[in-house]
Design a protein around this motif. Structure first.
Motif, PDB file in Angstrom:
ATOM      1  N   ASP A 138     -50.237 -29.489   4.001  1.00 30.84           N
ATOM      2  CA  ASP A 138     -50.139 -28.196   3.578  1.00 30.84           C
ATOM      3  C   ASP A 138     -49.611 -27.415   4.695  1.00 30.84           C
ATOM      4  N   VAL A 139     -49.563 -26.119   4.584  1.00 34.71           N
ATOM      5  CA  VAL A 139     -48.880 -25.245   5.790  1.00 34.71           C
ATOM      6  C   VAL A 139     -49.414 -25.222   7.044  1.00 34.71           C
ATOM      7  N   THR A 140     -50.968 -25.748   7.064  1.00 40.10           N
ATOM      8  CA  THR A 140     -51.584 -25.888   8.583  1.00 40.10           C
ATOM      9  C   THR A 140     -51.021 -27.207   9.041  1.00 40.10           C
ATOM     10  N   LYS A 141     -50.925 -28.270   8.406  1.00 41.62           N
ATOM     11  CA  LYS A 141     -50.280 -29.467   8.784  1.00 41.62           C
ATOM     12  C   LYS A 141     -48.703 -29.188   9.182  1.00 41.62           C
ATOM     13  N   PHE A 142     -48.133 -28.352   8.545  1.00 43.26           N
ATOM     14  CA  PHE A 142     -46.615 -28.176   8.727  1.00 43.26           C
ATOM     15  C   PHE A 142     -46.580 -27.359  10.100  1.00 43.26           C
ATOM     16  N   HIS A 143     -47.437 -26.603  10.461  1.00 45.80           N
ATOM     17  CA  HIS A 143     -47.474 -25.932  11.675  1.00 45.80           C
ATOM     18  C   HIS A 143     -47.578 -26.750  12.778  1.00 45.80           C
ATOM     19  N   GLN A 144     -48.528 -27.807  12.562  1.00 49.52           N
ATOM     20  CA  GLN A 144     -48.977 -28.729  13.617  1.00 49.52           C
ATOM     21  C   GLN A 144     -47.964 -29.698  13.793  1.00 49.52           C
ATOM     22  N   ASN A 145     -47.018 -30.107  12.810  1.00 49.13           N
ATOM     23  CA  ASN A 145     -46.205 -31.023  12.949  1.00 49.13           C
ATOM     24  C   ASN A 145     -45.274 -31.021  11.938  1.00 49.13           C
ATOM     25  N   PRO A 146     -44.185 -30.013  12.401  1.00 48.03           N
ATOM     26  CA  PRO A 146     -43.121 -29.896  11.462  1.00 48.03           C
ATOM     27  C   PRO A 146     -42.002 -30.777  11.209  1.00 48.03           C
ATOM     28  N   THR A 147     -42.050 -31.904  11.811  1.00 54.41           N
ATOM     29  CA  THR A 147     -41.050 -32.980  11.878  1.00 54.41           C
ATOM     30  C   THR A 147     -41.719 -34.222  11.160  1.00 54.41           C
ATOM     31  N   HIS A 148     -43.104 -33.970  10.537  1.00 58.01           N
ATOM     32  CA  HIS A 148     -43.706 -35.163   9.876  1.00 58.01           C
ATOM     33  C   HIS A 148     -42.964 -35.540   8.606  1.00 58.01           C
ATOM     34  N   ARG A 149     -43.369 -36.981   8.292  1.00 58.71           N
ATOM     35  CA  ARG A 149     -42.501 -37.608   7.359  1.00 58.71           C
ATOM     36  C   ARG A 149     -42.769 -36.761   5.818  1.00 58.71           C
ATOM     37  N   ASN A 150     -44.103 -35.999   5.549  1.00 61.77           N
ATOM     38  CA  ASN A 150     -44.502 -35.257   4.462  1.00 61.77           C
ATOM     39  C   ASN A 150     -43.999 -34.022   4.239  1.00 61.77           C
ATOM     40  N   VAL A 151     -43.337 -33.295   5.401  1.00 63.12           N
ATOM     41  CA  VAL A 151     -42.628 -32.054   5.380  1.00 63.12           C
ATOM     42  C   VAL A 151     -41.821 -31.706   3.896  1.00 63.12           C
ATOM     43  N   ALA A 152     -40.986 -32.812   3.959  1.00 66.62           N
ATOM     44  CA  ALA A 152     -40.016 -32.582   2.687  1.00 66.62           C
ATOM     45  C   ALA A 152     -40.663 -32.661   1.063  1.00 66.62           C
ATOM     46  N   SER A 153     -41.966 -33.688   1.222  1.00 67.25           N
ATOM     47  CA  SER A 153     -42.484 -33.586   0.037  1.00 67.25           C
ATOM     48  C   SER A 153     -43.463 -32.308  -0.148  1.00 67.25           C
ATOM     49  N   PHE A 154     -43.944 -31.701   0.973  1.00 67.50           N
ATOM     50  CA  PHE A 154     -44.560 -30.574   0.831  1.00 67.50           C
ATOM     51  C   PHE A 154     -43.721 -29.179   0.455  1.00 67.50           C
ATOM     52  N   GLN A 155     -42.573 -29.303   0.864  1.00 62.51           N
ATOM     53  CA  GLN A 155     -41.570 -28.171   0.255  1.00 62.51           C
ATOM     54  C   GLN A 155     -41.205 -28.265  -1.132  1.00 62.51           C
ATOM     55  N   VAL A 156     -41.047 -29.597  -1.526  1.00 66.89           N
ATOM     56  CA  VAL A 156     -40.669 -29.971  -3.021  1.00 66.89           C
ATOM     57  C   VAL A 156     -41.733 -29.539  -3.668  1.00 66.89           C
ATOM     58  N   ARG A 157     -43.070 -29.855  -3.387  1.00 67.80           N
ATOM     59  CA  ARG A 157     -44.262 -29.417  -3.990  1.00 67.80           C
ATOM     60  C   ARG A 157     -44.590 -27.787  -4.046  1.00 67.80           C
ATOM     61  N   MET A 158     -44.121 -27.095  -3.001  1.00 62.86           N
ATOM     62  CA  MET A 158     -44.318 -25.894  -3.116  1.00 62.86           C
ATOM     63  C   MET A 158     -43.224 -24.936  -4.047  1.00 62.86           C
ATOM     64  N   LEU A 159     -41.979 -25.715  -4.299  1.00 62.13           N
ATOM     65  CA  LEU A 159     -40.988 -25.357  -5.285  1.00 62.13           C
ATOM     66  C   LEU A 159     -41.726 -25.344  -6.618  1.00 62.13           C
ATOM     67  N   VAL A 160     -42.388 -26.652  -6.955  1.00 60.96           N
ATOM     68  CA  VAL A 160     -43.006 -27.066  -8.323  1.00 60.96           C
ATOM     69  C   VAL A 160     -44.016 -26.004  -8.462  1.00 60.96           C
ATOM     70  N   GLU A 161     -44.941 -25.676  -7.413  1.00 62.95           N
ATOM     71  CA  GLU A 161     -46.020 -24.659  -7.784  1.00 62.95           C
ATOM     72  C   GLU A 161     -45.445 -23.222  -8.010  1.00 62.95           C
ATOM     73  N   ARG A 162     -44.407 -22.793  -7.340  1.00 67.29           N
ATOM     74  CA  ARG A 162     -43.878 -21.683  -7.550  1.00 67.29           C
ATOM     75  C   ARG A 162     -43.232 -21.396  -8.952  1.00 67.29           C
ATOM     76  N   PHE A 163     -42.529 -22.501  -9.343  1.00 68.65           N
ATOM     77  CA  PHE A 163     -41.866 -22.695 -10.804  1.00 68.65           C
ATOM     78  C   PHE A 163     -43.028 -22.578 -11.790  1.00 68.65           C
ATOM     79  N   SER A 164     -44.186 -23.226 -11.387  1.00 69.11           N
ATOM     80  CA  SER A 164     -45.494 -23.049 -12.179  1.00 69.11           C
ATOM     81  C   SER A 164     -45.867 -21.701 -12.568  1.00 69.11           C
TER      82      SER A 164
END
Length: 399
Positions: A138-164
């Motif tokens: 989530d955004v907390t983990k993004f702040h801690q580690n913005p180069t993590h492997r899961n950053v891409a899936s996090f932002q894609v999920r944000m797109l999905v949730e905003r679309f929803s």
């Protein structure tokens, strides 16, 4: 008092029919009104219970005959989006604006929308049981580690949730006639994706997948009538981040000066330019905040009826007849089908793919959690009763 800038619109007229005088198109009433100007409310068909009842073909046919969809509309049946940089003060302002315009407020989407299930259980509690690739991000983990492997899936999920959420907002508007105010929307989500890309937080491949999703889904949505942008310079954003003292933000490795500047640049050079061709745009200097009443007065001066079907501004909200309005409404009432358009098969980006074993491990754990075995209202272990005779269900829940 805050400064304001508005991108205007052109004056146009009705559409002439063959051998007949000019005939007006079917549109919502032209001016939004604050509650002090609205006066007594007109008699309307009662709201359709879209959260509990399925909207069937029979319902649609009856609504066309009775003109139930447009009969619910009034001058405030509009989509309003409040946008701006991090810590701009959007949430407080959007809540006040929604109350003043007597519209429904939709808060900013967070990963809580995804991780907290309908029974209030936080799925992030399961991380210890999951492989690293399937753990929450989530955004907390993004702040801690913005180069993590899961950053891409996090932002894609944000797109999905905003679309929803945007689909839910449109379903609410069409089913009740009540306007909506959103704290950010799916249309500005790309601002953060682009800032992440410029700062090396997501790859070119992940960015490509993101825009494939956008291309496949945005055509199903109707753009907002009005966007209000709260402009706050980066130095003030940094001061406000420090003042609100969110530990994840204060110590963030992601919120660098460059990242914040990129957000501001992309908002102004790309998002605002594009959205202003479709919606009315109000821009306020929010460095010292501002007065909601002043904004409402500015909104009341906007004539949303100054366009025709050939003008890109408000084009989504110009319909020829009741059948067109009902057809548009049907798209947002059948949310599972709408969400299926997000299923774009791309398997060429490593950080957006997982192994079959990791997926199986995630699936077994995720769908064994409290409230995840069945649809909301049908989980006896969570206290649901009357399951065998239940006639209502949450038709917006796509879990």
């Amino acid at each position: 008092m805050s400064g304001v800038f508005r991108i205007g619109v052109r004056l146009v007229k009705g559409t002439p029919g063959a051998g007949s005088p000019a005939t007006p198109l079917f549109i919502a009433a032209r001016n939004i009104s604050g509650k002090t100007l609205r006066g007594s409310k007109l008699s309307k068909p009662k709201p359709f219970p879209y959260l509990e009842k399925q909207y069937t073909a029979w319902n649609a046919c009856m609504d066309v005959l009775r003109k139930n969809t447009t009969s619910r509309f009034d001058e405030n049946t509009k989509v309003v989006v409040v946008d701006g940089p991090i810590a701009a003060g959007k949430s407080a302002f959007a809540k006040e604006l929604a109350a003043e315009l007597e519209m429904k407020y939709f808060p900013e989407v967070t990963m809580d929308n995804y991780y907290i299930n309908p029974y209030g259980y936080d799925m992030r509690q399961l991380d210890a049981k999951l492989p690293a690739t399937m753990q929450s991000f989530d955004v907390t983990k993004f702040h801690q580690n913005p180069t993590h492997r899961n950053v891409a899936s996090f932002q894609v999920r944000m797109l999905v949730e905003r679309f929803s959420q945007y689909a839910d907002a449109l379903a609410h508007l069409f089913s009740t006639g009540e306007g909506v105010v959103l704290d950010r929307s799916v249309y500005s989500d790309f601002v953060f994706l682009e800032a992440m890309f410029r700062n090396g937080y997501v790859s070119k491949g992940a960015r490509s997948v993101y825009y494939d999703l956008v291309k496949n889904t945005f055509c199903d949505l109707m753009k907002p009538h009005l966007v209000i942008y709260l402009d706050v310079p980066v130095d003030v954003v940094k001061q406000r981040i420090k003042k609100r003292a969110n530990p994840a933000e204060v110590s963030s490795k992601a919120l660098t000066d460059q990242y914040l500047k990129d957000i501001e640049t992309i908002y102004k050079q790309q998002y605002l330019k594009d959205i202003s061709t479709h919606a009315e745009l109000l821009i306020y200097d929010w460095s010292d905040y501002g007065e909601t009443e002043v904004v409402v007065e500015d909104i009341e001066r906007i004539d949303f009826d100054r366009f025709d079907k050939d003008d890109p501004k408000m084009r989504d909200w110009v319909m020829e007849n009741e059948e067109d309005w009902t057809e548009a409404r049907c798209r947002y009432m059948n949310k599972p089908d709408l969400m299926n358009s997000l299923n774009v098969p791309r398997f060429d980006v490593p950080e957006l793919t997982v192994s079959p074993d990791d997926f199986k491990a995630w699936y077994d754990v995720w769908y064994s959690a409290p409230g995840m075995q069945f649809r909301k209202g049908y989980n006896e272990e969570c206290g649901d009763t009357g399951i065998l005779t239940k006639m209502k269900a949450d038709f917006r829940n796509t879990l």
